[in-house]
Write a protein that holds these residues in place. Structure first.
Motif, PDB file in Angstrom:
ATOM      1  N   PRO A 268      64.435 114.977 -10.430  1.00  0.00           N
ATOM      2  CA  PRO A 268      63.573 114.149  -9.575  1.00  0.00           C
ATOM      3  C   PRO A 268      62.292 113.689 -10.248  1.00  0.00           C
ATOM      4  CG  PRO A 268      64.369 116.071  -8.371  1.00  0.00           C
ATOM      5  CD  PRO A 268      64.732 116.284  -9.799  1.00  0.00           C
ATOM      6  N   SER A 269      61.863 114.383 -11.318  1.00  0.00           N
ATOM      7  CA  SER A 269      60.585 114.054 -11.939  1.00  0.00           C
ATOM      8  C   SER A 269      60.699 113.043 -13.072  1.00  0.00           C
ATOM      9  CB  SER A 269      59.924 115.332 -12.473  1.00  0.00           C
ATOM     10  OG  SER A 269      60.758 115.951 -13.436  1.00  0.00           O
ATOM     11  N   GLU A 270      61.836 112.421 -13.232  1.00  0.00           N
ATOM     12  CA  GLU A 270      61.973 111.421 -14.285  1.00  0.00           C
ATOM     13  C   GLU A 270      62.988 110.367 -13.879  1.00  0.00           C
ATOM     14  OE1 GLU A 270      63.981 112.793 -17.912  1.00  0.00           O
ATOM     15  OE2 GLU A 270      64.327 114.716 -16.897  1.00  0.00           O
ATOM     16  N   GLY A 271      62.839 109.203 -14.481  1.00  0.00           N
ATOM     17  CA  GLY A 271      63.769 108.123 -14.189  1.00  0.00           C
ATOM     18  C   GLY A 271      63.125 106.760 -14.377  1.00  0.00           C
ATOM     19  N   ARG A 272      63.899 105.730 -14.035  1.00  0.00           N
ATOM     20  CA  ARG A 272      63.384 104.358 -14.098  1.00  0.00           C
ATOM     21  C   ARG A 272      62.396 104.160 -12.955  1.00  0.00           C
ATOM     22  NH1 ARG A 272      67.886 102.110 -13.721  1.00  0.00           N
ATOM     23  NH2 ARG A 272      67.899 101.602 -11.510  1.00  0.00           N
ATOM     24  N   VAL A 273      61.251 103.575 -13.237  1.00  0.00           N
ATOM     25  CA  VAL A 273      60.212 103.384 -12.228  1.00  0.00           C
ATOM     26  C   VAL A 273      60.497 102.120 -11.432  1.00  0.00           C
ATOM     27  CG1 VAL A 273      57.746 103.075 -11.802  1.00  0.00           C
ATOM     28  CG2 VAL A 273      58.518 104.546 -13.678  1.00  0.00           C
ATOM     29  N   GLU A 274      60.512 102.254 -10.104  1.00  0.00           N
ATOM     30  CA  GLU A 274      60.687 101.108  -9.227  1.00  0.00           C
ATOM     31  C   GLU A 274      59.657 101.188  -8.096  1.00  0.00           C
ATOM     32  OE1 GLU A 274      64.702 100.693  -7.870  1.00  0.00           O
ATOM     33  OE2 GLU A 274      65.536 100.469  -9.895  1.00  0.00           O
ATOM     34  N   ILE A 275      59.099 100.029  -7.728  1.00  0.00           N
ATOM     35  CA  ILE A 275      58.134  99.969  -6.639  1.00  0.00           C
ATOM     36  C   ILE A 275      58.654  99.037  -5.551  1.00  0.00           C
ATOM     37  CG2 ILE A 275      56.191 100.456  -8.171  1.00  0.00           C
ATOM     38  CD1 ILE A 275      55.450  97.474  -7.965  1.00  0.00           C
ATOM     39  N   TRP A 276      58.300  99.375  -4.317  1.00  0.00           N
ATOM     40  CA  TRP A 276      58.659  98.532  -3.173  1.00  0.00           C
ATOM     41  C   TRP A 276      57.567  97.489  -2.991  1.00  0.00           C
ATOM     42  CZ3 TRP A 276      62.972  98.022  -0.355  1.00  0.00           C
ATOM     43  CH2 TRP A 276      62.900  97.322   0.847  1.00  0.00           C
ATOM     44  N   TYR A 277      57.927  96.230  -3.229  1.00  0.00           N
ATOM     45  CA  TYR A 277      56.931  95.159  -3.219  1.00  0.00           C
ATOM     46  C   TYR A 277      57.571  93.889  -2.671  1.00  0.00           C
ATOM     47  CZ  TYR A 277      53.261  92.034  -4.995  1.00  0.00           C
ATOM     48  OH  TYR A 277      52.250  91.112  -5.101  1.00  0.00           O
ATOM     49  N   ASN A 282      61.328  96.569  -6.988  1.00  0.00           N
ATOM     50  CA  ASN A 282      61.034  95.879  -8.238  1.00  0.00           C
ATOM     51  C   ASN A 282      61.002  96.887  -9.376  1.00  0.00           C
ATOM     52  OD1 ASN A 282      59.220  92.975  -7.449  1.00  0.00           O
ATOM     53  ND2 ASN A 282      59.820  94.412  -5.867  1.00  0.00           N
ATOM     54  N   THR A 283      61.470  96.481 -10.546  1.00  0.00           N
ATOM     55  CA  THR A 283      61.303  97.319 -11.731  1.00  0.00           C
ATOM     56  C   THR A 283      59.999  96.948 -12.426  1.00  0.00           C
ATOM     57  OG1 THR A 283      62.548  95.791 -13.143  1.00  0.00           O
ATOM     58  CG2 THR A 283      63.802  97.529 -12.022  1.00  0.00           C
ATOM     59  N   ILE A 284      59.628  97.735 -13.426  1.00  0.00           N
ATOM     60  CA  ILE A 284      58.379  97.538 -14.164  1.00  0.00           C
ATOM     61  C   ILE A 284      58.691  97.133 -15.595  1.00  0.00           C
ATOM     62  CG2 ILE A 284      56.212  98.591 -14.909  1.00  0.00           C
ATOM     63  CD1 ILE A 284      56.484  98.306 -11.896  1.00  0.00           C
ATOM     64  N   CYS A 285      58.049  96.056 -16.051  1.00  0.00           N
ATOM     65  CA  CYS A 285      58.209  95.612 -17.434  1.00  0.00           C
ATOM     66  C   CYS A 285      57.498  96.580 -18.365  1.00  0.00           C
ATOM     67  CB  CYS A 285      57.637  94.201 -17.582  1.00  0.00           C
ATOM     68  SG  CYS A 285      57.721  93.555 -19.265  1.00  0.00           S
ATOM     69  N   PHE A 315      65.313 102.896 -20.857  1.00  0.00           N
ATOM     70  CA  PHE A 315      65.779 104.220 -21.281  1.00  0.00           C
ATOM     71  C   PHE A 315      66.662 104.866 -20.224  1.00  0.00           C
ATOM     72  CE2 PHE A 315      65.318 108.819 -21.745  1.00  0.00           C
ATOM     73  CZ  PHE A 315      65.491 109.008 -23.104  1.00  0.00           C
ATOM     74  N   TYR A 316      66.358 104.623 -18.943  1.00  0.00           N
ATOM     75  CA  TYR A 316      67.159 105.192 -17.849  1.00  0.00           C
ATOM     76  C   TYR A 316      68.098 104.156 -17.239  1.00  0.00           C
ATOM     77  CZ  TYR A 316      63.936 109.140 -18.083  1.00  0.00           C
ATOM     78  OH  TYR A 316      63.204 110.233 -18.505  1.00  0.00           O
ATOM     79  N   GLY A 317      68.458 103.166 -18.014  1.00  0.00           N
ATOM     80  CA  GLY A 317      69.375 102.138 -17.533  1.00  0.00           C
ATOM     81  C   GLY A 317      68.640 100.942 -16.952  1.00  0.00           C
ATOM     82  N   GLN A 318      69.344  99.841 -16.869  1.00  0.00           N
ATOM     83  CA  GLN A 318      68.753  98.617 -16.361  1.00  0.00           C
ATOM     84  C   GLN A 318      68.828  98.571 -14.841  1.00  0.00           C
ATOM     85  OE1 GLN A 318      70.124  95.028 -18.258  1.00  0.00           O
ATOM     86  NE2 GLN A 318      70.111  95.928 -20.314  1.00  0.00           N
ATOM     87  N   GLY A 319      67.744  98.103 -14.231  1.00  0.00           N
ATOM     88  CA  GLY A 319      67.717  97.926 -12.796  1.00  0.00           C
ATOM     89  C   GLY A 319      68.104  96.507 -12.417  1.00  0.00           C
ATOM     90  N   SER A 320      67.669  96.097 -11.234  1.00  0.00           N
ATOM     91  CA  SER A 320      67.970  94.747 -10.761  1.00  0.00           C
ATOM     92  C   SER A 320      66.807  94.273  -9.899  1.00  0.00           C
ATOM     93  CB  SER A 320      69.271  94.733  -9.958  1.00  0.00           C
ATOM     94  OG  SER A 320      69.175  95.587  -8.828  1.00  0.00           O
ATOM     95  N   GLY A 321      66.812  92.977  -9.591  1.00  0.00           N
ATOM     96  CA  GLY A 321      65.770  92.429  -8.747  1.00  0.00           C
ATOM     97  C   GLY A 321      64.559  91.986  -9.543  1.00  0.00           C
ATOM     98  N   PRO A 322      63.438  91.714  -8.848  1.00  0.00           N
ATOM     99  CA  PRO A 322      62.230  91.233  -9.512  1.00  0.00           C
ATOM    100  C   PRO A 322      61.648  92.267 -10.479  1.00  0.00           C
ATOM    101  CG  PRO A 322      62.132  90.869  -7.144  1.00  0.00           C
ATOM    102  CD  PRO A 322      63.281  91.766  -7.375  1.00  0.00           C
ATOM    103  N   ILE A 323      60.817  91.757 -11.388  1.00  0.00           N
ATOM    104  CA  ILE A 323      60.154  92.600 -12.392  1.00  0.00           C
ATOM    105  C   ILE A 323      58.646  92.375 -12.289  1.00  0.00           C
ATOM    106  CG2 ILE A 323      60.013  93.203 -14.844  1.00  0.00           C
ATOM    107  CD1 ILE A 323      62.753  91.888 -15.212  1.00  0.00           C
ATOM    108  N   GLN A 324      57.880  93.444 -12.370  1.00  0.00           N
ATOM    109  CA  GLN A 324      56.428  93.368 -12.274  1.00  0.00           C
ATOM    110  C   GLN A 324      55.774  93.967 -13.510  1.00  0.00           C
ATOM    111  OE1 GLN A 324      54.933  91.790  -9.752  1.00  0.00           O
ATOM    112  NE2 GLN A 324      56.888  91.457  -8.694  1.00  0.00           N
ATOM    113  N   HIS A 325      54.591  93.438 -13.841  1.00  0.00           N
ATOM    114  CA  HIS A 325      53.703  94.052 -14.836  1.00  0.00           C
ATOM    115  C   HIS A 325      52.692  94.922 -14.099  1.00  0.00           C
ATOM    116  CE1 HIS A 325      54.557  90.898 -18.029  1.00  0.00           C
ATOM    117  NE2 HIS A 325      54.517  92.006 -18.739  1.00  0.00           N
ATOM    118  N   ILE A 326      52.422  96.107 -14.628  1.00  0.00           N
ATOM    119  CA  ILE A 326      51.379  96.964 -14.067  1.00  0.00           C
ATOM    120  C   ILE A 326      50.464  97.398 -15.202  1.00  0.00           C
ATOM    121  CG2 ILE A 326      50.937  99.264 -13.119  1.00  0.00           C
ATOM    122  CD1 ILE A 326      53.102  98.911 -11.174  1.00  0.00           C
ATOM    123  N   GLN A 327      49.161  97.279 -14.964  1.00  0.00           N
ATOM    124  CA  GLN A 327      48.170  97.742 -15.925  1.00  0.00           C
ATOM    125  C   GLN A 327      47.185  98.681 -15.223  1.00  0.00           C
ATOM    126  OE1 GLN A 327      47.317  93.550 -17.667  1.00  0.00           O
ATOM    127  NE2 GLN A 327      46.878  94.960 -19.353  1.00  0.00           N
TER     128      GLN A 327
END
Length: 446
Positions: A268-277, A282-285, A315-327
């Motif tokens: 549960p403490s690792e994986g592809r990061v996705e946010i609800w937006y 959405n995945t993160i670039c 690294f944890y596989g490709q997601g789908s849907g929109p992509i966002q930049h976060i800084q």
């Protein structure tokens, strides 16, 4: 000289007054915790009254459990509690203490307190945002972000008269509920049905954080429930509040409010990061995906920020849907405080970012249940594990010893048999024809 009866009465009266004064002193429980320098009464820097002076709290051991205890002691709810670190509400002064709690205590006095003066500075002063008491709700709407507006006023739910109900008032209600103020639609003439009970007029400028900061007056004499006001709030979360006040990984509490999840990881403490937006995941670039952003994600989810690893290139596989930049700068307590821009035009899912968070989970909370593993519990479990291991070693040594004793010489064995043969007559019970099974021993290499 006064009569004896008067003297006794005066003594009795003096004693009674002393007792009443003592009771009044004990009846006023001293305030031993306070929230300082916050924008609202339910949040701020945590300070405790310890050794007759106000102390700040070091954020080294400051997790959801400790924050929940403080909020509970102050009379706030413990759902949606957000612990703050790194002097989020400014630096305090005076002594610094460490506080460690399990999370179920009624007050910080029931927790473990130790000095933090030698290892902490006021730049690490802990804070908390407690769950604010609910004072406004939307009723009878087709979705959670719209309905008839009702406020808790004078201990009763009141409807709002639509005479002064405009965009400013509607935006304040939506902002207070955590919704965005874009595309807000005020409703009038009991659009969502008529309510009941008292009616109030509310007048706001539009910039207020809550209706309590607006002007409230009675509308009972000039308004009827056929004029009950309503609102449809925007679906985008407001960035002026803290949109990530639910550190849950997969809950979808209200449409349009951010959540974050780790997907496709082995734990549960690792994986592809996705946010609800914007109503979808959405995945993160990974272009701006560094240790700072990864630490904020882990902190937001309640995990430790020690030994965090930021992963790139899906690294944890490709997601789908929109992509966002976060800084992020790295000090933020949640992703809502970071900069968010679209990455659809320059990023592909082959660049989806991931993270491995620290092993210590400080409390993953969803809207119904809180799961928290205390470091003390982890220590107790480790002690039990070591104890079981030692008992296993002792048992193996005992088996080896018993088996070695059974392999002694026949003469010694006969001597032992003679010593152990009873001299008295056996009890008059029929002897069993079943031979007793001999103990089975195996050679255990030592």
């Amino acid at each position: 000289m006064a009569p004896v009866g008067c003297v006794r009465f005066a003594s009795w009266l003096t004693c009674l007054l002393a007792v009443l004064q003592l009771n009044s002193c004990y009846g006023q429980a001293p305030v031993s915790v306070r929230l300082v320098n916050g924008p609202s009464p339910n949040e701020g820097r945590v300070e405790i009254l310890y050794n007759d002076q106000w102390n700040t709290i070091c954020d080294d051991k400051w997790n959801n459990g400790e924050a929940e205890v403080v909020c509970r002691q102050l009379g706030y709810g413990t759902d949606n509690v957000t612990p703050r670190s790194l002097a989020y509400y400014g630096e305090g002064s005076g002594p610094i203490q460490r506080v460690e709690c399990y999370g179920w205590e009624d007050s910080w006095e029931s927790c473990t307190v130790s000095s933090g003066n030698s290892s902490c500075g006021h730049y690490e002063d802990a804070g908390v945002r407690c769950e604010a008491p609910i004072s406004v709700r939307l009723v009878n709407g087709p979705s959670p972000n719209e309905g008839r507006v009702e406020i808790l006023y004078n201990d009763k739910w009141n409807t709002i008269c639509d005479d002064k109900w405009n965009y400013g008032e509607a935006e304040v209600v939506c902002r207070q509920l955590g919704y965005g103020t874009d595309n807000v639609t005020p409703r009038s003439l009991a659009y969502y049905g008529e309510g009941s009970g008292p009616i109030q007029r509310v007048e706001c400028w539009g910039w207020e954080d809550s209706w309590e900061s607006c002007t409230v007056s009675s509308g009972n004499s000039s308004c009827g429930h056929y004029e009950d006001a309503g609102v449809r709030c925007g679906t985008d979360v407001s960035t002026t509040l803290d949109p990530f006040q639910w550190p849950a990984t997969t809950t979808d509490y209200y449409g349009g409010i951010y959540n974050v999840q780790l997907v496709n990881g082995p734990s549960p403490s690792e994986g592809r990061v996705e946010i609800w937006y914007n109503g979808q995941w959405n995945t993160i670039c990974d272009d701006n995906w560094n240790l700072e952003e990864a630490q904020v994600v882990c902190r937001h989810l309640g995990y430790s920020t020690d030994k965090v690893v930021a992963w790139s290139s899906a690294f944890y596989g490709q997601g789908s849907g929109p992509i966002q930049h976060i800084q992020c700068s790295g000090w933020e307590s949640n992703l809502g405080s970071c900069s968010l821009t679209s990455g659809d035009s320059i990023c592909g899912h082959n660049e989806d970012a991931g993270v491995t968070c620290g092993y210590t989970n400080t409390g993953i909370t969803n809207r119904t249940t809180t799961y928290r593993t205390s470091p003390r519990v982890i220590g107790s479990m480790s002690f039990v594990g070591v104890s079981l291991f030692l008992l296993t070693i002792i048992a193996v040594v005992a088996v080896v010893f018993v088996c070695s004793q059974q392999k002694i010489s026949p003469s010694a064995a006969m001597g032992m048999q003679q010593l152990t043969t009873p001299t008295t007559n056996p009890a008059p019970h029929p002897a069993s024809t079943m031979p007793m099974p001999a103990p089975v021993c195996v050679d255990v290499p030592v």
